[in-house]
Each structure stands twice: as structure tokens, then as C-alpha cells.
Design an enzyme around this catalytic site. Structure first.
Site, mmCIF file in Angstrom:
data_model
loop_
_atom_site.group_PDB
_atom_site.id
_atom_site.type_symbol
_atom_site.label_atom_id
_atom_site.label_comp_id
_atom_site.label_asym_id
_atom_site.label_seq_id
_atom_site.Cartn_x
_atom_site.Cartn_y
_atom_site.Cartn_z
ATOM 1 N N ASN A 159 99.525 37.013 24.935
ATOM 2 C CA ASN A 159 100.919 37.789 24.534
ATOM 3 C C ASN A 159 101.055 39.186 25.605
ATOM 4 O O ASN A 159 100.351 40.008 25.260
ATOM 5 C CB ASN A 159 100.760 38.394 22.975
ATOM 6 C CG ASN A 159 102.249 38.642 22.776
ATOM 7 O OD1 ASN A 159 102.913 39.355 23.476
ATOM 8 N ND2 ASN A 159 102.561 38.106 21.446
ATOM 9 N N LYS A 170 101.807 42.251 23.485
ATOM 10 C CA LYS A 170 100.548 42.903 22.887
ATOM 11 C C LYS A 170 99.898 43.475 24.207
ATOM 12 O O LYS A 170 99.366 44.654 23.703
ATOM 13 C CB LYS A 170 99.695 41.772 22.321
ATOM 14 C CG LYS A 170 100.137 41.373 21.003
ATOM 15 C CD LYS A 170 99.051 40.568 20.148
ATOM 16 C CE LYS A 170 99.592 40.105 18.948
ATOM 17 N NZ LYS A 170 98.597 39.274 18.181
ATOM 18 N N GLU A 176 90.392 27.911 18.744
ATOM 19 C CA GLU A 176 90.927 27.276 17.381
ATOM 20 C C GLU A 176 90.710 28.562 16.357
ATOM 21 O O GLU A 176 89.654 28.675 16.106
ATOM 22 C CB GLU A 176 90.349 26.113 16.930
ATOM 23 C CG GLU A 176 90.751 25.309 15.869
ATOM 24 C CD GLU A 176 90.252 24.014 15.535
ATOM 25 O OE1 GLU A 176 90.567 23.244 14.356
ATOM 26 O OE2 GLU A 176 89.238 23.640 16.329
ATOM 27 N N ASP A 194 93.885 39.995 15.151
ATOM 28 C CA ASP A 194 94.812 38.836 14.041
ATOM 29 C C ASP A 194 95.410 39.626 13.211
ATOM 30 O O ASP A 194 95.027 40.431 12.484
ATOM 31 C CB ASP A 194 93.714 37.926 13.533
ATOM 32 C CG ASP A 194 94.605 36.723 13.212
ATOM 33 O OD1 ASP A 194 94.849 35.947 13.895
ATOM 34 O OD2 ASP A 194 94.474 36.363 11.986
ATOM 35 N N SER A 195 96.829 39.342 13.742
ATOM 36 C CA SER A 195 97.717 40.197 12.662
ATOM 37 C C SER A 195 98.812 39.172 12.129
ATOM 38 O O SER A 195 98.901 38.041 12.421
ATOM 39 C CB SER A 195 98.351 41.400 13.497
ATOM 40 O OG SER A 195 99.064 40.613 14.817
ATOM 41 N N GLY A 238 108.186 39.514 17.526
ATOM 42 C CA GLY A 238 108.005 38.975 16.399
ATOM 43 C C GLY A 238 108.859 39.247 15.321
ATOM 44 O O GLY A 238 110.235 39.140 15.545
ATOM 45 N N LYS A 269 106.442 53.498 16.667
ATOM 46 C CA LYS A 269 105.756 52.473 16.161
ATOM 47 C C LYS A 269 104.337 52.518 16.355
ATOM 48 O O LYS A 269 103.558 52.309 15.257
ATOM 49 C CB LYS A 269 106.238 51.140 16.848
ATOM 50 C CG LYS A 269 105.660 49.877 16.186
ATOM 51 C CD LYS A 269 106.102 48.580 16.967
ATOM 52 C CE LYS A 269 105.487 47.296 16.500
ATOM 53 N NZ LYS A 269 105.568 46.272 17.364
ATOM 54 N N HIS A 281 100.465 49.012 11.919
ATOM 55 C CA HIS A 281 99.219 48.319 11.470
ATOM 56 C C HIS A 281 98.208 48.235 12.807
ATOM 57 O O HIS A 281 97.039 48.767 12.867
ATOM 58 C CB HIS A 281 99.383 46.941 10.918
ATOM 59 C CG HIS A 281 100.123 46.044 11.703
ATOM 60 N ND1 HIS A 281 101.492 46.184 12.284
ATOM 61 C CD2 HIS A 281 99.987 44.863 12.296
ATOM 62 C CE1 HIS A 281 101.885 45.337 13.115
ATOM 63 N NE2 HIS A 281 100.917 44.472 12.932
ATOM 64 N N ARG A 282 98.784 47.789 14.065
ATOM 65 C CA ARG A 282 98.092 47.544 15.104
ATOM 66 C C ARG A 282 97.609 49.192 15.632
ATOM 67 O O ARG A 282 96.636 49.396 16.184
ATOM 68 C CB ARG A 282 98.999 46.920 16.081
ATOM 69 C CG ARG A 282 97.990 46.579 17.427
ATOM 70 C CD ARG A 282 98.658 45.733 18.182
ATOM 71 N NE ARG A 282 98.798 44.280 17.804
ATOM 72 C CZ ARG A 282 99.816 43.589 17.208
ATOM 73 N NH1 ARG A 282 100.897 44.461 17.271
ATOM 74 N NH2 ARG A 282 99.969 42.439 16.696
#
Length: 212
Positions: free
Chosen positions: A13, A16, A42, A71-72, A168, A190, A195-196
Site C-alpha cells: 500500500n 501506508k 497468508e 495489521d489494522s 479506506g 491524523k 491508531h497508526r
């Protein structure tokens, strides 16, 4: 202080990558595609932290350099925390964990379906929060995980989706303290409260105090 440390981001991404580069300006943030590496591990974990670690270790095995992975996802209170770790695969109430064929639907459709699903519950509870579990992977026996949240509430109707920033589900998550959606606040705002942003600040502290 570590200057321009090469740090691989376990993601394809570009949004990101840009966000992480802004948050870690003293690092050179690279994604596998920058080096022509195909990367699609995976994600078999049952939690954000497990999936973050899976991605970090998988990329470290390929590059043998420090890796950062996250992972979000978005957790909606009225949906018992769904879509959660399946956020990117969410395809409506019938396919909460993704379509059987594995095809991801467009983000705008995901946004529309999520708002409709909550509205169909006829609930006043629109609380939601993002979660980010971030792993800094230095070596197989040396890694760090930070997990943070970012609270908001879902807009009441898809017609109220607003903003072009972020990515997103940001256009449908409303922040009462700002009177705006996540997609309407600036990147700086932001990064300070997300969170990130909060997870990477914890990782940043570690990066600045460890030796490669």
C-alpha cells in the site's frame, strides 16, 4: 539517533508507505515492490498482533533487513467488533470475512455496505474504533509489538461521507471533537491522534534507542 536507517514496510500500500515515511522521517521506508519483490503472505492469525507478526517475519525472511509491519482494521461496537481483522476483505453482512472467491470489492462499496448494515440494526450506537498492531522485526528472536486504537463513530448515512484525505474507511468515520470525518482532517492531525500514528510513536522510541 539513527539516520536514514533502511526499514522495509510489509505492505503493498503506497498510502501506508507515504504515511509511514512522514511518521519516521529519519528512516528510508521501502516496500517490497520497490525492490521487485512479490509479497503476499497468508494472514492466518486470529488477532491484529498475530497477523502483524506474520507479515513482519515473512518479509524479514526475504530481505534480512529490519522490517516494520502493521495489521489494522475498523471495529464497530454494534457489530461486536466486526469487521475487525477482516476489514480489508469485508463485503457486507453475508460476507463479513470476505467473499468465497477472495475478490475484494471496491472501497466505496465496502463503505456503503457497512453503513447500511449498521443502519439496519436500528441502533443509536454508532461507536467504532480503529486498531493498529505494529511490529518492528529486527531478527527472529528480536522484535517489538505496539498496539493502539483510534476512536470515532460511523456517519448516519452514506451521503454524509466526506473528505479526500487518508484512505479506506476514513470518509465514513466521524470525529466529534473535530466536527469532521477522518478523511477531512489534515495528515498532521491524523498522524498525531490515529491508531497508526500512536503505535508508530511507540516504535519510533524503540528505533531511536536500539542498535541495528
Amino acid at each position: 539517533m539513527i539516520h536514514r536507517m533502511k526499514l522495509y514496510l510489509a505492505s503493498s500500500n503506497r498510502h501506508k508507505q507515504k504515511e509511514m515515511q512522514e511518521l519516521l522521517p529519519f528512516c528510508e521506508i521501502r516496500i517490497p515492490a520497490d525492490d521487485g519483490i512479490e509479497f503476499s503472505p497468508e494472514e492466518t492469525g486470529s488477532t491484529f498482533s498475530e497477523n502483524s507478526l506474520i507479515k513482519a517475519q515473512a518479509l524479514w525472511n526475504l530481505v534480512k533487513e529490519p522490517v516494520i509491519a502493521d495489521d489494522s482494521g475498523l471495529c464497530v461496537d454494534s457489530l461486536s467488533g466486526a469487521p475487525g481483522i477482516y476489514t480489508s476483505r469485508y463485503a457486507g453482512p453475508l460476507y463479513m470475512q470476505g467473499r468465497p472467491d477472495g475478490v475484494k470489492i471496491p472501497q466505496e462499496e465496502q463503505n456503503r455496505l457497512l453503513i447500511k448494515q449498521v443502519n439496519d440494526l436500528h441502533t443509536d450506537n454508532r461507536a467504532c474504533h480503529y486498531v493498529c498492531a505494529m511490529t518492528l522485526f529486527i531478527a527472529p528472536d528480536r522484535y517489538f509489538i505496539a498496539q493502539e486504537t483510534f476512536e470515532g463513530e460511523l456517519i448516519k448515512d452514506i451521503s454524509l461521507a466526506a473528505g479526500t484525505g487518508g484512505f479506506g474507511y476514513d470518509p465514513i468515520v466521524y470525529l466529534p471533537q473535530y466536527g469532521k470525518t477522518v478523511a477531512e482532517i489534515s495528515a498532521e492531525e491524523k498522524n498525531a491522534i490515529s491508531h497508526r500514528g500512536k503505535a508508530v510513536q511507540a516504535i519510533k522510541t524503540i528505533l531511536q534507542t536500539i542498535k541495528k
